[in-house]
Scaffold this motif. Structure first.
Motif, mmCIF file in Angstrom:
data_model
loop_
_atom_site.group_PDB
_atom_site.id
_atom_site.type_symbol
_atom_site.label_atom_id
_atom_site.label_comp_id
_atom_site.label_asym_id
_atom_site.label_seq_id
_atom_site.Cartn_x
_atom_site.Cartn_y
_atom_site.Cartn_z
ATOM 1 N N ASN A 148 5.043 28.991 5.551
ATOM 2 C CA ASN A 148 5.576 29.818 4.471
ATOM 3 C C ASN A 148 6.877 29.210 3.928
ATOM 4 O O ASN A 148 7.730 28.743 4.679
ATOM 5 C CB ASN A 148 5.851 31.247 4.962
ATOM 6 N N ASP A 149 7.002 29.203 2.615
ATOM 7 C CA ASP A 149 8.184 28.675 1.915
ATOM 8 C C ASP A 149 8.350 27.165 2.051
ATOM 9 O O ASP A 149 9.381 26.623 1.636
ATOM 10 C CB ASP A 149 9.472 29.365 2.397
ATOM 11 N N GLN A 150 7.359 26.463 2.630
ATOM 12 C CA GLN A 150 7.477 25.008 2.769
ATOM 13 C C GLN A 150 6.165 24.311 2.401
ATOM 14 O O GLN A 150 5.776 23.315 3.004
ATOM 15 C CB GLN A 150 7.873 24.641 4.208
ATOM 16 N N LEU A 151 5.490 24.835 1.398
ATOM 17 C CA LEU A 151 4.170 24.311 1.054
ATOM 18 C C LEU A 151 4.226 22.927 0.411
ATOM 19 O O LEU A 151 3.195 22.273 0.264
ATOM 20 C CB LEU A 151 3.445 25.297 0.138
ATOM 21 N N ASP A 152 5.419 22.461 0.045
ATOM 22 C CA ASP A 152 5.527 21.106 -0.497
ATOM 23 C C ASP A 152 5.486 20.060 0.613
ATOM 24 O O ASP A 152 5.385 18.858 0.325
ATOM 25 C CB ASP A 152 6.841 20.954 -1.279
ATOM 26 N N ASP A 153 5.568 20.507 1.854
ATOM 27 C CA ASP A 153 5.629 19.574 2.988
ATOM 28 C C ASP A 153 4.323 19.518 3.780
ATOM 29 O O ASP A 153 4.304 19.080 4.929
ATOM 30 C CB ASP A 153 6.771 19.967 3.934
ATOM 31 N N ILE A 154 3.226 19.951 3.177
ATOM 32 C CA ILE A 154 1.926 19.910 3.862
ATOM 33 C C ILE A 154 1.545 18.457 4.167
ATOM 34 O O ILE A 154 1.741 17.563 3.346
ATOM 35 C CB ILE A 154 0.840 20.565 2.984
ATOM 36 N N GLU A 155 0.996 18.247 5.366
ATOM 37 C CA GLU A 155 0.599 16.913 5.795
ATOM 38 C C GLU A 155 -0.932 16.783 5.814
ATOM 39 O O GLU A 155 -1.634 17.736 6.165
ATOM 40 C CB GLU A 155 1.143 16.621 7.196
ATOM 41 N N PHE A 156 -1.439 15.582 5.450
ATOM 42 C CA PHE A 156 -2.871 15.304 5.445
ATOM 43 C C PHE A 156 -3.180 14.103 6.341
ATOM 44 O O PHE A 156 -2.407 13.140 6.390
ATOM 45 C CB PHE A 156 -3.379 14.980 4.039
ATOM 46 N N ALA A 157 -4.295 14.175 7.038
ATOM 47 C CA ALA A 157 -4.795 13.025 7.802
ATOM 48 C C ALA A 157 -6.309 12.969 7.611
ATOM 49 O O ALA A 157 -7.018 13.918 7.956
ATOM 50 C CB ALA A 157 -4.434 13.147 9.277
ATOM 51 N N LEU A 158 -6.802 11.886 7.035
ATOM 52 C CA LEU A 158 -8.221 11.778 6.690
ATOM 53 C C LEU A 158 -8.968 10.965 7.743
ATOM 54 O O LEU A 158 -8.481 9.948 8.235
ATOM 55 C CB LEU A 158 -8.361 11.124 5.314
ATOM 56 N N SER A 159 -10.159 11.430 8.079
ATOM 57 C CA SER A 159 -11.045 10.677 8.968
ATOM 58 C C SER A 159 -12.472 10.802 8.443
ATOM 59 O O SER A 159 -12.810 11.764 7.745
ATOM 60 C CB SER A 159 -10.947 11.198 10.407
ATOM 61 N N TRP A 160 -13.312 9.820 8.797
ATOM 62 C CA TRP A 160 -14.679 9.794 8.288
ATOM 63 C C TRP A 160 -15.660 10.277 9.339
ATOM 64 O O TRP A 160 -15.483 10.044 10.523
ATOM 65 C CB TRP A 160 -15.062 8.392 7.831
ATOM 66 N N THR A 161 -16.707 10.949 8.881
ATOM 67 C CA THR A 161 -17.794 11.380 9.747
ATOM 68 C C THR A 161 -18.982 10.460 9.460
ATOM 69 O O THR A 161 -19.592 10.539 8.396
ATOM 70 C CB THR A 161 -18.191 12.842 9.468
ATOM 71 N N GLY A 162 -19.289 9.603 10.386
ATOM 72 C CA GLY A 162 -20.330 8.611 10.124
ATOM 73 C C GLY A 162 -19.731 7.383 9.467
ATOM 74 O O GLY A 162 -18.556 7.056 9.655
ATOM 75 N N ALA A 163 -20.506 6.721 8.649
ATOM 76 C CA ALA A 163 -20.069 5.474 8.017
ATOM 77 C C ALA A 163 -18.979 5.729 6.984
ATOM 78 O O ALA A 163 -19.069 6.674 6.192
ATOM 79 C CB ALA A 163 -21.260 4.777 7.362
ATOM 80 N N SER A 164 -17.963 4.888 7.014
ATOM 81 C CA SER A 164 -16.896 4.980 6.024
ATOM 82 C C SER A 164 -17.221 4.068 4.844
ATOM 83 O O SER A 164 -18.088 3.181 4.955
ATOM 84 C CB SER A 164 -15.565 4.572 6.650
ATOM 85 N N PRO A 165 -16.583 4.234 3.714
ATOM 86 C CA PRO A 165 -16.837 3.347 2.573
ATOM 87 C C PRO A 165 -16.502 1.891 2.931
ATOM 88 O O PRO A 165 -15.673 1.647 3.805
ATOM 89 C CB PRO A 165 -15.872 3.887 1.503
ATOM 90 N N PRO A 166 -17.134 0.942 2.291
ATOM 91 C CA PRO A 166 -16.809 -0.472 2.538
ATOM 92 C C PRO A 166 -15.353 -0.745 2.177
ATOM 93 O O PRO A 166 -14.743 -0.026 1.387
ATOM 94 C CB PRO A 166 -17.782 -1.226 1.624
ATOM 95 N N ASN A 167 -14.799 -1.782 2.785
ATOM 96 C CA ASN A 167 -13.376 -2.081 2.594
ATOM 97 C C ASN A 167 -12.966 -2.173 1.141
ATOM 98 O O ASN A 167 -11.863 -1.784 0.767
ATOM 99 C CB ASN A 167 -13.022 -3.384 3.317
ATOM 100 N N ALA A 168 -13.860 -2.694 0.307
ATOM 101 C CA ALA A 168 -13.527 -2.866 -1.111
ATOM 102 C C ALA A 168 -13.315 -1.521 -1.808
ATOM 103 O O ALA A 168 -12.584 -1.437 -2.806
ATOM 104 C CB ALA A 168 -14.632 -3.652 -1.808
ATOM 105 N N GLU A 169 -13.936 -0.480 -1.283
ATOM 106 C CA GLU A 169 -13.842 0.838 -1.916
ATOM 107 C C GLU A 169 -12.998 1.833 -1.104
ATOM 108 O O GLU A 169 -12.686 2.911 -1.590
ATOM 109 C CB GLU A 169 -15.246 1.432 -2.088
ATOM 110 N N LEU A 170 -12.646 1.449 0.113
ATOM 111 C CA LEU A 170 -12.013 2.398 1.033
ATOM 112 C C LEU A 170 -10.761 3.038 0.455
ATOM 113 O O LEU A 170 -10.604 4.268 0.473
ATOM 114 C CB LEU A 170 -11.679 1.695 2.349
ATOM 115 N N SER A 171 -9.875 2.226 -0.060
ATOM 116 C CA SER A 171 -8.621 2.749 -0.601
ATOM 117 C C SER A 171 -8.866 3.659 -1.806
ATOM 118 O O SER A 171 -8.248 4.718 -1.944
ATOM 119 C CB SER A 171 -7.702 1.592 -1.004
ATOM 120 N N THR A 172 -9.801 3.268 -2.662
ATOM 121 C CA THR A 172 -10.096 4.059 -3.866
ATOM 122 C C THR A 172 -10.693 5.410 -3.491
ATOM 123 O O THR A 172 -10.316 6.450 -4.062
ATOM 124 C CB THR A 172 -11.081 3.300 -4.778
#
Length: 201
Positions: A148-172
């Protein structure tokens, strides 16, 4: 000769202090000490909402009401329907559901004012579809520091389920999910609903 039984008082034996009879002056000083039932106001009885602290807390000191169970049940309902994020390049991102909700929520009454306090974390399961190739990737975003009152500080951490995109597309693809403001905007919208319902308790 008739036998006369002497009482303890006639023998000069003193009763314990808490068993003695109070004088009229002492009764007037103490006042009415008869226990009285705590009543609920008509508004509180009608709405079921506790707008202030407990009736016994007349001094209006700090008082907490734990609402964690309600919060853990409420969070998944915010994402009952699938949500599409704004399309990034050729990638379509869809938030499927909320899972693994954790944290705490309390209503604190301080000096007669209610404060709605929460610290939450949860996972958002998603899918990404490449419009050009029709490839689909799945994963989850661990969302933490939802406070509460600190919603600008939300943190994200992404992980893949199964195969991830190829390196050429991963960042995009990664940026399509957690880059920009689309996901933060969606979470703020959902937490606003959470807060509105929280304040009705």
């Amino acid at each position: 000769m008739e036998e006369v039984k002497e009482s303890k008082e006639s023998k000069g034996v003193k009763l314990p202090y808490f068993h003695r009879t109070l004088s009229p002056e002492e009764m007037a000083l103490i006042g009415d000490i008869t226990p009285k039932a705590i009543t609920v106001t008509a508004d509180a009885a009608a709405t079921g909402k506790i707008a202030s602290g407990s009736a016994w807390n007349s001094a209006q000191t700090w008082e907490e009401r734990d609402c964690t169970k309600w919060a853990m049940e409420k969070l998944p309902t915010l994402f009952e329907n699938k949500e599409d994020l704004a399309k990034a390049n050729q990638f379509i991102v869809q938030i499927k559901r909320l899972s693994n909700s954790q944290g705490s929520a309390q209503i604190a009454h301080v000096r007669g004012k209610a404060r709605f306090i929460y610290e939450l974390s949860f996972d958002l399961e998603f899918s990404v579809t490449d419009e050009k190739t029709s490839k689909k990737y799945k994963g989850k975003v661990a969302v933490s520091d939802v406070i509460n009152d600190q919603l600008d500080d939300i943190e994200f951490a992404l992980s893949w389920t199964g195969a991830s995109p190829p390196n050429a597309e991963l960042s995009t693809v990664r940026n399509a999910v957690i880059g920009g403001n689309a996901l933060k905007k969606l979470i703020r919208t959902k937490i606003a609903i959470f807060e509105e319902d929280f304040r009705k308790l």
